[in-house]
Design a protein around this motif. Structure first.
Motif, short mmCIF file in Angstrom:
data_model
loop_
_atom_site.label_atom_id
_atom_site.label_comp_id
_atom_site.label_asym_id
_atom_site.label_seq_id
_atom_site.Cartn_x
_atom_site.Cartn_y
_atom_site.Cartn_z
N ALA A 90 0.83 -1.21 0.00
CA ALA A 90 0.00 0.00 0.00
C ALA A 90 0.86 1.25 0.00
CB ALA A 90 -0.92 -0.01 1.21
N ALA A 91 1.94 1.26 0.78
CA ALA A 91 2.83 2.42 0.80
C ALA A 91 3.47 2.65 -0.56
CB ALA A 91 3.91 2.23 1.86
N ILE A 92 3.86 1.58 -1.22
CA ILE A 92 4.46 1.70 -2.55
C ILE A 92 3.43 2.20 -3.56
CG2 ILE A 92 5.49 0.37 -4.44
CD1 ILE A 92 6.86 -1.35 -2.28
N ARG A 93 2.19 1.68 -3.48
CA ARG A 93 1.14 2.16 -4.37
C ARG A 93 0.89 3.65 -4.20
NH1 ARG A 93 -1.54 -2.63 -2.81
NH2 ARG A 93 -2.87 -1.42 -1.38
N ASP A 94 1.08 4.14 -2.97
CA ASP A 94 0.86 5.56 -2.70
C ASP A 94 2.10 6.40 -3.01
OD1 ASP A 94 -1.72 5.08 -1.96
OD2 ASP A 94 -1.37 5.19 0.20
N GLY A 95 3.07 5.83 -3.70
CA GLY A 95 4.19 6.60 -4.20
C GLY A 95 5.45 6.58 -3.36
#
Length: 404
Positions: free
Chosen positions: A210-215
């Motif tokens: 999720a953190a990676i998806r959020d950039g």
């Protein structure tokens, strides 16, 4: 399902003055399989029932202060100081989620036992609020139960997470007059069982994604494994004296072993640390550190913070307030991305782990065949002498372990 019920009251049973000892036995109120106190049992055992033991929590505004008086009994804390903690519960309508979660866990465990072919009723009793342990034991005895295996809803070794349960079982046995007729063993501390750890692995994988998806870049993610802080002196006495070289004793060593395994499985190479929360002692008394809010405050700007409540079985008040409110606010004030992973709750792997812990005692499974995924464990079936004792409170009778 079976559960302790009885008339609702606001005070838990009084402290036990003594514990029944079978003739020649080292372990109070234990079954024949554990009376001589081996670290791990080697004899198969037929149990009549399971005792699911919870911390307990208020279920309305009128319950909050009586509940906190039970939690702090014997410490002389005035109500005005208890109100400083009570506002956490009052923020949520005076209702802790822990009782409802244990109802669900009781039901899930009962179903899983049936699927495993184990005809064992699950009685549920709390240490600090209704249904109390003595009510559960009285109901069990009325139903014809004579041998029980207890499952505390806490995975690690310390005074508050293990020995205090054992003391409260002693209190309940004395209060009901069942010490000579009702025998209680306990499952081992289950921090190292893969079924307890898997929900955290799942949560870290999903949180990092999720953190990676959020950039956020993977190199800027910090995983904070959070558990309840305890006094440093108590930590030093945890773990049967096997971890004197570890700052925080067996309590810290067990958490570190779990965190290391979770990271290795879910997010290899991700930065992480073990942090503590919910300290409640006087400022002059050393407690385990760093506090989670201090740890968040020391992170670089731009860090994505993933909080993992590795010390907790379910989302009780200290998870909801200390992590979901206070720690989140600390991160958001600094402009940091923050998320919190789930606790095991009624995750199927965790429920199955509890069944497995019961089965390994019924069949006297050797340690080489017990489920264990960390560098520490499997832990003891019978607590060692003096393990996790709290000298500040004086000697208190405890069962399911060697004296004292």
């Amino acid at each position: 399902m079976a559960a302790g019920t009885g008339e609702r009251r606001e005070r838990k049973p009084p402290a036990a003055s003594g514990v029944h000892l079978a003739a020649g036995a080292a372990v109070p109120s234990a079954t024949a399989a554990t009376q001589d106190g081996p670290e791990h049992t080697t004899r198969p055992m037929d149990y009549d029932a399971i005792l699911l033991s919870g911390f307990g929590g208020p279920e309305g505004q009128d319950d909050v202060l009586p509940f906190l008086r039970n939690v702090t009994r014997g410490r002389g804390i005035p109500d005005e100081r208890l109100e400083e903690v009570a506002h956490h519960y009052r923020h949520f309508g005076g209702i802790s989620p822990i009782n409802e979660q244990n109802r669900r866990l009781q039901a899930a465990l009962q179903d899983a036992l049936g699927r495993a072919g184990l005809d064992l009723p699950v009685y549920w009793g709390n240490r600090n609020w209704a249904p109390y342990l003595d009510d559960a034991l009285a109901q069990a005895a009325e139903d014809g139960v004579r041998t029980m295996i207890a499952i505390p809803t806490s995975a690690y070794s310390s005074y508050s997470s293990c020995r205090q349960y054992r003391e409260d079982w002693a209190d309940a046995l004395e209060a009901t007059g069942l010490g000579a007729t009702l025998q209680i063993d306990k499952v081992r501390q289950f921090f190292s069982h893969p079924g307890f750890i898997q929900p955290f692995i799942d949560g870290v994988r999903e949180g990092v994604a999720a953190a990676i998806r959020d950039g956020h870049d993977a190199s800027n993610i910090e995983v904070l494994f959070s558990t309840h802080s305890i006094p440093s002196d108590d930590a030093a006495r945890s773990g049967a004296g096997l971890f004197t070289e570890v700052d925080g004793g067996g309590y810290a060593a067990q958490h570190l072993a779990v965190a290391e395994h979770v990271i290795a499985e879910a997010a290899p190479g991700t930065s992480w640390q073990l942090v503590y929360q919910s300290r409640s002692g006087p400022p002059i008394q050393p407690w385990l550190e760093p506090d989670i809010n201090d740890a968040i405050g020391a992170l670089d700007l731009g860090t994505a913070v993933l909080i993992v409540p590795v010390g907790f079985v379910s989302d009780h008040m200290e998870v909801m307030w200390d992590l979901d409110v206070e720690a989140r606010e600390t991160a958001e004030r600094r402009g940091l991305w923050v998320a919190r992973t789930p606790t095991p709750g009624t995750h199927p792997d965790f429920v199955q782990a509890l069944v497995d812990l019961v089965q390994e005692r019924i069949f006297a499974r050797p340690t080489s065949r017990r489920s264990n995924t960390t560098t520490i464990g499997p832990w003891f079936d019978v607590c060692r002498p003096g393990c996790c004792e709290n000298p500040r409170l004086g000697f208190k009778p405890a069962i399911a372990g060697l004296q004292p």
